[in-house]
Design an enzyme around this catalytic site. Structure first.
Site, PDB file in Angstrom:
ATOM      1  N   HIS A 149     -14.823   7.310  -7.838  1.00  0.00           N
ATOM      2  CA  HIS A 149     -13.965   7.242  -9.022  1.00  0.00           C
ATOM      3  C   HIS A 149     -14.770   7.386 -10.304  1.00  0.00           C
ATOM      4  O   HIS A 149     -16.003   7.361 -10.303  1.00  0.00           O
ATOM      5  CB  HIS A 149     -13.198   5.914  -9.033  1.00  0.00           C
ATOM      6  N   CYS A 165     -18.140   0.926  -4.528  1.00  0.00           N
ATOM      7  CA  CYS A 165     -17.701   2.306  -4.750  1.00  0.00           C
ATOM      8  C   CYS A 165     -18.814   3.178  -5.309  1.00  0.00           C
ATOM      9  O   CYS A 165     -19.857   2.705  -5.731  1.00  0.00           O
ATOM     10  CB  CYS A 165     -16.524   2.315  -5.724  1.00  0.00           C
TER      11      CYS A 165
END
Length: 189
Positions: A149, A165
């Site tokens: 992301h 992440c």
């Protein structure tokens, strides 16, 4: 010293550094022998064939050691992007997964383990909110809670700074997002 002489002196200095680097590349690439790590790029490009049998719909290969993402499209075009990576090994998941969903302006809620570590965090942040850690776009992986992301906090890129992440600059995740179909193969190493 006049401007012309300063310019010539700078050019001589810079060209001298370049000549030294060409003559002794081990000096430029060497890590310190005294145990102090120098700021030397650790990125070494991978070949997709070393990790996947076919290129399929495309490949995202995130190297958590060098903090770079390599992205191959189905037609074989490859681009690289600097990333943020998990803060610690216990937050890092390595191996094969795939892109199962894509969202523009994704909302974010902390995982149960994040809330245990940070009980004062909000339960949910809407997409588009500047506090949202997912940034402008997110690629959802088949592993629960793991994403590739964007980020609003550009200081995180190139660092161990995430809760699991892989983060990219918003401008770069937008580019990757547009070129990544659902079903794209992913490997974190």
């Amino acid at each position: 010293m006049n401007k012309k002489m300063q310019l010539l002196s700078r050019r001589n200095f810079v060209s001298g550094i370049g000549a030294t680097a060409l003559a002794a590349p081990s000096i430029v690439n060497a890590q310190a022998l005294d145990g102090v790590t120098r700021n030397v790029a650790a990125f070494r490009p991978h070949q997709w064939q070393d990790h996947f049998e076919t290129i399929g719909k495309g490949i995202l290969l995130a190297d958590t050691g060098s903090r770079f993402l390599q992205h191959w499209t189905a037609d074989g075009e490859m681009r690289t992007y600097p990333t943020s990576v998990p803060l610690s090994e216990d937050l890092t998941r390595l191996g094969y997964t795939e892109v199962i969903d894509k969202k523009v302006a994704p909302g974010w809620g902390p995982t149960p383990s994040m809330l245990e570590r940070n009980p004062d965090w909000p339960a949910y942040i809407q997409g588009g909110d500047p506090r949202n850690p997912l940034g402008s776009h997110a690629l959802y992986l088949s592993w629960q809670y793991y994403r590739i992301h964007g980020t609003q906090d550009t200081r995180k890129i190139g660092r161990k700074s995430s809760n699991g992440c892989i983060g990219l600059f918003n401008e770069q995740i937008e580019e990757v997002f547009g070129r990544t179909p659902i079903g794209t193969q992913v490997k974190l190493l």
